[in-house]
Design a protein around this motif. Structure first.
Motif, PDB file in Angstrom:
ATOM      1  N   THR A 373       0.831  -1.207   0.000  1.00  0.00           N
ATOM      2  CA  THR A 373       0.000   0.000   0.000  1.00  0.00           C
ATOM      3  C   THR A 373       0.867   1.260   0.000  1.00  0.00           C
ATOM      4  OG1 THR A 373      -1.814  -1.117   1.150  1.00  0.00           O
ATOM      5  CG2 THR A 373      -1.744   1.290   1.294  1.00  0.00           C
ATOM      6  N   VAL A 395      -4.979  -1.158  -4.302  1.00  0.00           N
ATOM      7  CA  VAL A 395      -4.854  -1.238  -2.841  1.00  0.00           C
ATOM      8  C   VAL A 395      -5.956  -0.475  -2.126  1.00  0.00           C
ATOM      9  CG1 VAL A 395      -2.355  -1.558  -2.983  1.00  0.00           C
ATOM     10  CG2 VAL A 395      -3.284   0.749  -2.614  1.00  0.00           C
ATOM     11  N   THR A 398      -7.711  -1.799   0.968  1.00  0.00           N
ATOM     12  CA  THR A 398      -7.014  -1.982   2.251  1.00  0.00           C
ATOM     13  C   THR A 398      -7.355  -0.906   3.269  1.00  0.00           C
ATOM     14  OG1 THR A 398      -5.018  -0.714   1.644  1.00  0.00           O
ATOM     15  CG2 THR A 398      -5.078  -3.050   1.019  1.00  0.00           C
ATOM     16  N   ILE A 409      -1.819  -6.104  -0.405  1.00  0.00           N
ATOM     17  CA  ILE A 409      -2.590  -7.225  -0.932  1.00  0.00           C
ATOM     18  C   ILE A 409      -1.619  -8.307  -1.380  1.00  0.00           C
ATOM     19  CG2 ILE A 409      -4.199  -7.982  -2.729  1.00  0.00           C
ATOM     20  CD1 ILE A 409      -5.324  -5.165  -2.745  1.00  0.00           C
ATOM     21  N   ILE A 416      -6.243  -9.369   1.468  1.00  0.00           N
ATOM     22  CA  ILE A 416      -5.648  -8.215   2.131  1.00  0.00           C
ATOM     23  C   ILE A 416      -4.613  -8.693   3.147  1.00  0.00           C
ATOM     24  CG2 ILE A 416      -6.102  -6.324   3.740  1.00  0.00           C
ATOM     25  CD1 ILE A 416      -8.824  -5.980   2.383  1.00  0.00           C
ATOM     26  N   ASP A 418      -3.639  -8.140   6.269  1.00  0.00           N
ATOM     27  CA  ASP A 418      -4.515  -7.487   7.236  1.00  0.00           C
ATOM     28  C   ASP A 418      -3.785  -7.037   8.486  1.00  0.00           C
ATOM     29  OD1 ASP A 418      -6.833  -6.480   8.282  1.00  0.00           O
ATOM     30  OD2 ASP A 418      -7.594  -8.418   8.995  1.00  0.00           O
TER      31      ASP A 418
END
Length: 449
Positions: A373, A395, A398, A409, A416, A418
């Motif tokens: 990201t 992205v 996200t 990702i 994602i 995460d």
């Protein structure tokens, strides 16, 4: 790096900080105007040589009026710091609710505060309150052997810790790279708010900064099994040159760390000549990561000089070429991941391998390659190309209303990654600030708001 041509422009600033920061403004403008024509000459193939002309080096985008989409991205990024700043000490957690942080992370938090203030996401009073608390905490931190900040601290208690956040009463050692990142942020803070200069000076005078440079190189320290501190050379290409700028702000001379040619070689990746570090895991016990992070920070905070612009443009083009060849969007950087080993360096080239995520211990994790990201936002701020727009769009999923932007990702699954971090969200804020005002430090110096 020779900044002497700019000396007359900055006589009203302090000898070190003013000279370097004003130089970044000038060289950013030069890079913008000369990126498509600047080439290195006089070096044979046995010397480092960056060739991006055959790839069509992209032009740097100029600042413009920010859109609501960009401002929404910035507000999302600031949400991270609203949610995960420690109420006891005012420091930011590196990773969401885990009360731990490095000096690099606190540098990220400080520049995030400055960017958020300049983007009018937070008020003048809140900005100052947040900065005051960070500076007070940094003044109070215990130092390793009374010399320099530990590699990591508990952000609730300010104790020196191991990386698992258990107490380390004597500390692990220090990182020259992390201290350099924090120094950049401290100097930027003192320029934006001059009345904090005394607090910044108090922080820096506590440090034995001479331990950070030897023979022009950057040096950290770690405990050996006996508990003794052992000095270790730090930094690889890209990271060294970025960190050298911060260390120079302390009045030191990291000349070799600032020199692109000192430890560099060429490697062809995706038909592009990349500049990479000769020192790898096999010959130096340190991996030669070649990824986006240090180049983006240089651009977004200082502005590119023509040399750095060339090296970065080649790395960007290699990522774009891989996407064209494979159909896989590519934005490589260092990132936390939401599963073991929890932190990876995803590089265009590292330790002889192309496009391989590796852990700090150099173990490969090919299934955890991530479209980063922060790299997506960073490259888009610089070039605003069709490819970088695809990255930012990709992205977009996200973002999280309470956690800010998550790390990215996964390439293989499309899931994602995460986990949200201070570094990801600080980079997004820096990227949006760049799109509106240009690099952070030159914008502060010229008073642009």
């Amino acid at each position: 790096m020779n900044f002497s041509p700019f000396r007359k422009l900055v006589e009203h600033f302090s000898i070190v900080t003013g000279l370097l920061l004003a130089a970044m403004l000038i060289t950013w403008i030069e890079a913008r105007d000369r990126l498509n024509t600047f080439t290195f000459v006089g070096f044979g193939r046995s010397d480092p040589l960056v060739v991006v002309a055959n790839a069509g080096a992209p032009e740097l985008a100029l600042p413009n009026v920010l859109t609501e989409v960009q401002m929404t991205a910035a507000r999302t990024a600031w949400t991270y710091f609203e949610s995960f700043t420690n109420p006891e000490t005012g420091l930011s957690n590196s990773v969401e609710t885990f009360p731990s942080g490095t000096m690099w992370d606190q540098g990220s938090y400080l520049v995030a505060i400055l960017a958020a203030y300049r983007l009018q996401l937070i008020s003048y009073d809140e900005t100052r309150q947040r900065i005051q608390r960070v500076l007070a905490a940094l003044i109070a931190l215990p130092l390793v052997d009374g010399q320099l900040p530990n590699k990591v601290y508990n952000t609730t208690s300010l104790e020196m810790t191991f990386y698992n956040n258990t107490p380390a009463p004597t500390g692990l050692g220090w990182s020259a790279l992390d201290i350099a990142r924090l120094t950049v942020a401290l100097k930027a803070t003192a320029k934006q708010f001059p009345d904090f200069a005394d607090e910044v000076a108090t922080i820096e005078t506590r440090w034995n900064v001479n331990r950070l440079v030897r023979d022009g190189e950057l040096w950290g320290a770690s405990r050996d099994p006996s508990g003794a501190l052992v000095d270790l050379q730090e930094g690889r290409l890209g990271y060294e040159e970025y960190a050298a700028r911060g260390i120079a702000l302390l009045g030191l001379n990291p000349a070799r760390a600032a020199d692109w040619r000192y430890q560099a070689q060429n490697v062809e990746i995706e038909g592009i000549e990349l500049l990479v570090d000769r020192r790898d895991k096999e010959n130096s016990n340190g991996s030669n990561y070649t990824l986006s992070e240090p180049y983006l920070l240089t651009a977004l905070e200082f502005g590119f000089d023509p040399e750095t612009a060339q090296v970065a443009a080649a790395l960007y083009r290699a990522q774009e070429r891989r996407a064209e060849r494979t159909g896989q969007l590519t934005a490589v950087s260092e990132d936390n991941v939401d599963r073991d080993p929890y932190f990876l360096y995803y590089s265009a080239f590292a330790n002889g391998e192309e496009w391989m995520p590796i852990s700090p211990a150099a173990i490969p994790y090919p299934d955890l390659a991530t479209v980063s990201t922060k790299a997506a936002f960073g490259w888009h701020a610089l070039y605003q190309s069709e490819y970088t727009q695809k990255l930012v769009d990709h992205v977009g999923v996200t973002q999280h209303a309470e956690r800010g932007w998550r790390s990215g990702i996964f390439e293989k699954t499309g899931e994602i990654n995460d986990v949200a971090t201070a570094n990801t969200n600080a980079m997004v804020l820096l990227a949006i600030h760049y799109q509106g005002f240009g690099p952070l430090l030159p914008a502060i110096l010229r008073g642009a708001l």
